[in-house]
Enzyme design. Structure first.
Site, PDB file in Angstrom:
ATOM      1  N   HIS A  76      -3.230  10.454 -28.197  1.00 54.04           N
ATOM      2  CA  HIS A  76      -3.566   9.109 -27.702  1.00 54.04           C
ATOM      3  C   HIS A  76      -4.318   8.319 -28.773  1.00 54.04           C
ATOM      4  O   HIS A  76      -4.112   7.110 -28.918  1.00 54.04           O
ATOM      5  CB  HIS A  76      -4.426   9.197 -26.442  1.00 54.04           C
ATOM      6  CG  HIS A  76      -3.632   9.462 -25.195  1.00 54.04           C
ATOM      7  ND1 HIS A  76      -4.236   9.718 -23.989  1.00 54.04           N
ATOM      8  CD2 HIS A  76      -2.304   9.496 -24.972  1.00 54.04           C
ATOM      9  CE1 HIS A  76      -3.297   9.913 -23.061  1.00 54.04           C
ATOM     10  NE2 HIS A  76      -2.120   9.785 -23.650  1.00 54.04           N
ATOM     11  N   HIS A 131      -2.802  15.839 -26.561  1.00 49.83           N
ATOM     12  CA  HIS A 131      -2.748  14.454 -26.080  1.00 49.83           C
ATOM     13  C   HIS A 131      -3.983  13.634 -26.430  1.00 49.83           C
ATOM     14  O   HIS A 131      -3.892  12.423 -26.578  1.00 49.83           O
ATOM     15  CB  HIS A 131      -2.525  14.416 -24.565  1.00 49.83           C
ATOM     16  CG  HIS A 131      -1.106  14.693 -24.172  1.00 49.83           C
ATOM     17  ND1 HIS A 131      -0.465  15.858 -24.502  1.00 49.83           N
ATOM     18  CD2 HIS A 131      -0.198  13.943 -23.486  1.00 49.83           C
ATOM     19  CE1 HIS A 131       0.778  15.826 -24.021  1.00 49.83           C
ATOM     20  NE2 HIS A 131       0.960  14.675 -23.398  1.00 49.83           N
ATOM     21  N   ARG A 179      -5.250  21.381 -14.559  1.00 53.91           N
ATOM     22  CA  ARG A 179      -4.183  20.474 -14.947  1.00 53.91           C
ATOM     23  C   ARG A 179      -4.407  19.870 -16.329  1.00 53.91           C
ATOM     24  O   ARG A 179      -3.455  19.502 -17.018  1.00 53.91           O
ATOM     25  CB  ARG A 179      -4.083  19.339 -13.912  1.00 53.91           C
ATOM     26  CG  ARG A 179      -2.993  18.333 -14.240  1.00 53.91           C
ATOM     27  CD  ARG A 179      -2.654  17.528 -13.015  1.00 53.91           C
ATOM     28  NE  ARG A 179      -1.734  16.454 -13.337  1.00 53.91           N
ATOM     29  CZ  ARG A 179      -1.119  15.728 -12.427  1.00 53.91           C
ATOM     30  NH1 ARG A 179      -1.327  15.963 -11.156  1.00 53.91           N
ATOM     31  NH2 ARG A 179      -0.290  14.770 -12.787  1.00 53.91           N
ATOM     32  N   LYS A 217       1.915  11.072 -11.707  1.00 57.55           N
ATOM     33  CA  LYS A 217       1.143  10.058 -12.420  1.00 57.55           C
ATOM     34  C   LYS A 217       1.967   8.788 -12.574  1.00 57.55           C
ATOM     35  O   LYS A 217       3.104   8.824 -13.026  1.00 57.55           O
ATOM     36  CB  LYS A 217       0.755  10.564 -13.813  1.00 57.55           C
ATOM     37  CG  LYS A 217      -0.355  11.577 -13.784  1.00 57.55           C
ATOM     38  CD  LYS A 217      -0.830  11.847 -15.206  1.00 57.55           C
ATOM     39  CE  LYS A 217      -1.977  12.823 -15.232  1.00 57.55           C
ATOM     40  NZ  LYS A 217      -2.445  13.071 -16.605  1.00 57.55           N
ATOM     41  N   ASN A 266      -2.536  18.493 -21.234  1.00 56.04           N
ATOM     42  CA  ASN A 266      -2.829  17.484 -22.248  1.00 56.04           C
ATOM     43  C   ASN A 266      -3.013  18.079 -23.640  1.00 56.04           C
ATOM     44  O   ASN A 266      -3.580  17.423 -24.515  1.00 56.04           O
ATOM     45  CB  ASN A 266      -4.074  16.690 -21.839  1.00 56.04           C
ATOM     46  CG  ASN A 266      -3.785  15.810 -20.635  1.00 56.04           C
ATOM     47  OD1 ASN A 266      -2.765  15.136 -20.578  1.00 56.04           O
ATOM     48  ND2 ASN A 266      -4.681  15.828 -19.663  1.00 56.04           N
ATOM     49  N   LYS A 322       5.250  22.869 -15.423  1.00 58.20           N
ATOM     50  CA  LYS A 322       4.362  21.783 -15.033  1.00 58.20           C
ATOM     51  C   LYS A 322       4.062  21.841 -13.532  1.00 58.20           C
ATOM     52  O   LYS A 322       2.926  21.625 -13.106  1.00 58.20           O
ATOM     53  CB  LYS A 322       4.947  20.428 -15.421  1.00 58.20           C
ATOM     54  CG  LYS A 322       3.978  19.297 -15.129  1.00 58.20           C
ATOM     55  CD  LYS A 322       4.277  18.009 -15.840  1.00 58.20           C
ATOM     56  CE  LYS A 322       3.176  16.991 -15.531  1.00 58.20           C
ATOM     57  NZ  LYS A 322       3.435  15.679 -16.144  1.00 58.20           N
ATOM     58  N   HIS A 371       5.349   8.426 -28.070  1.00 59.82           N
ATOM     59  CA  HIS A 371       4.353   9.304 -27.433  1.00 59.82           C
ATOM     60  C   HIS A 371       4.530  10.761 -27.888  1.00 59.82           C
ATOM     61  O   HIS A 371       3.574  11.416 -28.299  1.00 59.82           O
ATOM     62  CB  HIS A 371       4.493   9.193 -25.911  1.00 59.82           C
ATOM     63  CG  HIS A 371       3.610  10.125 -25.140  1.00 59.82           C
ATOM     64  ND1 HIS A 371       2.245   9.953 -25.074  1.00 59.82           N
ATOM     65  CD2 HIS A 371       3.882  11.250 -24.417  1.00 59.82           C
ATOM     66  CE1 HIS A 371       1.719  10.921 -24.331  1.00 59.82           C
ATOM     67  NE2 HIS A 371       2.689  11.717 -23.922  1.00 59.82           N
ATOM     68  N   GLU A 394       7.186  17.830 -25.859  1.00 60.29           N
ATOM     69  CA  GLU A 394       6.595  18.240 -24.583  1.00 60.29           C
ATOM     70  C   GLU A 394       7.176  19.581 -24.125  1.00 60.29           C
ATOM     71  O   GLU A 394       6.469  20.415 -23.557  1.00 60.29           O
ATOM     72  CB  GLU A 394       6.823  17.183 -23.503  1.00 60.29           C
ATOM     73  CG  GLU A 394       6.179  15.833 -23.792  1.00 60.29           C
ATOM     74  CD  GLU A 394       4.665  15.767 -23.496  1.00 60.29           C
ATOM     75  OE1 GLU A 394       4.133  16.698 -22.854  1.00 60.29           O
ATOM     76  OE2 GLU A 394       4.026  14.798 -23.934  1.00 60.29           O
ATOM     77  N   ARG A 410       0.806  -1.227   0.000  1.00 61.47           N
ATOM     78  CA  ARG A 410       0.000   0.000   0.000  1.00 61.47           C
ATOM     79  C   ARG A 410       0.836   1.273   0.000  1.00 61.47           C
ATOM     80  O   ARG A 410       0.375   2.330   0.444  1.00 61.47           O
ATOM     81  CB  ARG A 410      -0.989   0.010   1.174  1.00 61.47           C
ATOM     82  CG  ARG A 410      -1.948  -1.168   1.147  1.00 61.47           C
ATOM     83  CD  ARG A 410      -3.149  -0.953   2.041  1.00 61.47           C
ATOM     84  NE  ARG A 410      -3.932  -2.182   2.125  1.00 61.47           N
ATOM     85  CZ  ARG A 410      -3.764  -3.100   3.063  1.00 61.47           C
ATOM     86  NH1 ARG A 410      -2.871  -2.933   4.010  1.00 61.47           N
ATOM     87  NH2 ARG A 410      -4.508  -4.177   3.047  1.00 61.47           N
ATOM     88  N   GLU A 445      -5.935  16.446 -11.041  1.00 59.52           N
ATOM     89  CA  GLU A 445      -6.447  16.648 -12.389  1.00 59.52           C
ATOM     90  C   GLU A 445      -7.960  16.833 -12.432  1.00 59.52           C
ATOM     91  O   GLU A 445      -8.658  16.224 -13.229  1.00 59.52           O
ATOM     92  CB  GLU A 445      -6.053  15.463 -13.293  1.00 59.52           C
ATOM     93  CG  GLU A 445      -6.087  15.849 -14.764  1.00 59.52           C
ATOM     94  CD  GLU A 445      -5.454  14.774 -15.633  1.00 59.52           C
ATOM     95  OE1 GLU A 445      -5.338  13.637 -15.203  1.00 59.52           O
ATOM     96  OE2 GLU A 445      -5.072  15.126 -16.750  1.00 59.52           O
TER      97      GLU A 445
END
Lengths: 367, 367
Positions: free
Chosen positions: B250, B246, B239, B141, B243, B225, B263, B183, B119, B235
């Protein structure tokens, strides 16, 4: 219906306890954020309560269901992946709500899926076993087992709400009711001597599921756990006292193989070991030990380790337990009945004698 | 060496940026809490930097290593389980520290393993690609892909520290350097017009890895960032502007199959689509579109979608994207160069025309 708020700042949430409350739609709709719901349950619970819950939720939501096989042996990464796939196949997005309908295994896995699906979506617990009602309802522990250790993978993740319908205990097998009672008794032992005395007086009504008694016991258990967790959400310190009997208990569960002894049964035998070791340290009286053993027995719980489990097996299994910090064995013991603490300050002789006596008694009790 | 603190209350952590700093033991020992360390890396990075890191850590710790196969196609639950098993087999306890040595894929998977092992245990990132240095270093992330969608499983989890050794870019393939630059350029577009102008002036030195220029670009990117993430850790709102490009990107990555387009390459083509749609809405000038395209081209990045990818394929892939909330398509677009926003307020005609023109241009550019 009684309501308890678990106070964790912006992660606070309500626990509702009462008879028939799974039919109360508002308890669910208040906690659902979006328009999608995934109910995760198992093959034993589904025929009993799934249709009910689906119709309570009604047409307002896209309701999908994921029915898992029943049993601790399925609390695996593979089953966890099944839940994730069900969410993706039904195109659930970041605003979906996961509802866990079932016992601790369902709650742990559905909670871990909710914690990690798209990096976290809301979830609601509807625990149907006594163990999950008094244990998993509070604390935010989610996760799965790994072949090399129990609960080794998971996350701390809080639900939006917990809905405890005491009616669901009427379909619970007797052995599982007893297993849940082990945790109820634990709360008395670790932090509330008067609740322990109340349990001694009420164990009869409790075992026959008298409504008022069982609601009180669940409420007091959740309250006790909530107080401890509010002080220590991530288990850095005092929260560890909730693990009375668990380090021994985990060793028993792991040694026997998941699913042979119920968690609560292993905890009961482990609790007796911990109370016995506390007596050897001079913390509690022989009478306290006897009261603990008697109450556990009245709840039809084992008070000795499994026959044939050796001291070496205990030690090997305990060394991989999470309560072991950097190699020194820390245990939850009692300072007094109703007052637990965490310590590594005990002699290896006392520790060995405690195990050896219990192992011998278990052997002597062989049929 | 430059240091930046990501300000997240009790989860704040430092990012160190400089040449050769992976040799600086104090940066690591300050962030390690216990006596056990698990270095997670991949088969490409291990021969280059693993021995170095093991000897920098020295005898003070139990250091184990877990070497994963290299590539986005291995960013799976199965590989994640490999890391968990390595931790359990070497008997790592709750005070172990996971170090991610590699690019974004290693960081995401090692981070998710750290977030969920028992955990949650501490972890340190040592990103070796430009993309991971400017993207994964900030934001917490972590996660893995699922066959039905990219990054669909994971957690928000902050590292104890990030150690960015700019020397590691010298061994980075040119195509990956460009992908990272996509980026870097994005940060200029979404929130800092003067940084965008600086990039236009310095794209030559950057592409040849001049020390001062690359350190500045990484610092400014992480700073940009960090400012956005500090306002919105989970997010929920602003935030999402990170993206830019993105959602389209994606769709491209998923359509082509993981690993075909990098990417950053998909993000570059997606960014052009987003800037183009912003122009169709009257937000930015034709010149702004041209400046964006030119800078991405100078970084050797694709500015058109893959040949043969249809409008229908885009739409189908975008509907499963996480930025889709309850069915309405939300996109990150520019209000102005250096100022991004999230909106679903655009006409389907403009959206279709944007895709159709790009698809036609891609088709016309076929060899």
């Amino acid at each position: 219906m009684r309501t308890l708020t678990v106070d964790l700042g912006d992660r606070s949430y309500p626990i509702y306890i009462g008879s028939g409350i799974r039919q109360n739609k508002a308890l669910f709709s208040d906690a659902i954020r979006g328009k999608q719901v995934m109910i995760v349950t198992n093959s034993t619970i589904a025929p009993l309560y799934l249709d009910d819950l689906v119709s309570v939720l009604g047409d307002e939501y896209q309701v999908d269901t994921c029915i898992l096989p029943d049993g601790e042996q399925y609390k695996t990464l593979a089953t966890y992946e099944t839940i994730l796939s069900a969410l993706l196949e039904a195109k659930h997005n970041r605003t979906t709500t996961v509802i866990a309908l079932g016992g601790g295994v369902v709650g742990d896995m559905a909670g871990f899926a909710a914690a990690t699906y798209q990096r976290g979506v809301p979830f609601i617990q509807v625990p149907t076993t006594l163990l999950s009602q008094v244990d998993s309802s509070v604390g935010g522990k989610t996760g799965v087992n790994h072949p090399l250790g129990k609960n080794m993978v998971g996350a701390f993740y809080q639900p939006q709400a917990v809905v405890i319908d005491t009616d669901s205990l009427k379909t619970l097998p007797a052995r599982e009711l007893s297993a849940g009672m082990a945790e109820v008794i634990k709360y008395g032992l670790i932090c509330d001597a008067s609740f322990f005395a109340w349990l001694e007086d009420n164990i009869g009504p409790l075992m026959s599921l008298e409504e008022e008694a069982i609601t009180h016991a669940i409420y007091e258990s959740c309250l006790a756990k909530a107080k401890v967790v509010a002080q220590d959400e991530k288990e850095g310190g005092i929260r560890a006292i909730l693990n009375l009997g668990h380090t021994f208990g985990h060793a028993i569960e792991t040694e026997m193989g998941y699913g042979q002894w119920l968690h609560g049964e292993a905890v009961a035998a482990g609790t007796v070991l911990a109370v016995d070791l506390s007596w050897r340290l001079g913390n509690v009286s022989e009478q306290d030990v006897a009261r603990s053993v008697t109450l556990l027995q009245k709840a039809n719980l084992p008070i000795l380790p499994p026959q044939g489990m050796s001291r070496e097996a205990f030690i090997e299994r305990m060394l991989l337990d999470k309560k072991v910090l950097d190699g020194s064995l820390r245990l939850v013991l009692l300072k007094a009945l109703g007052d637990a603490y965490v310590t590594s300050d005990f002699s290896i002789d006392d520790f060995n004698a405690c195990l050896d006596d219990a192992i011998e008694a278990a052997s002597a009790s062989a049929p």
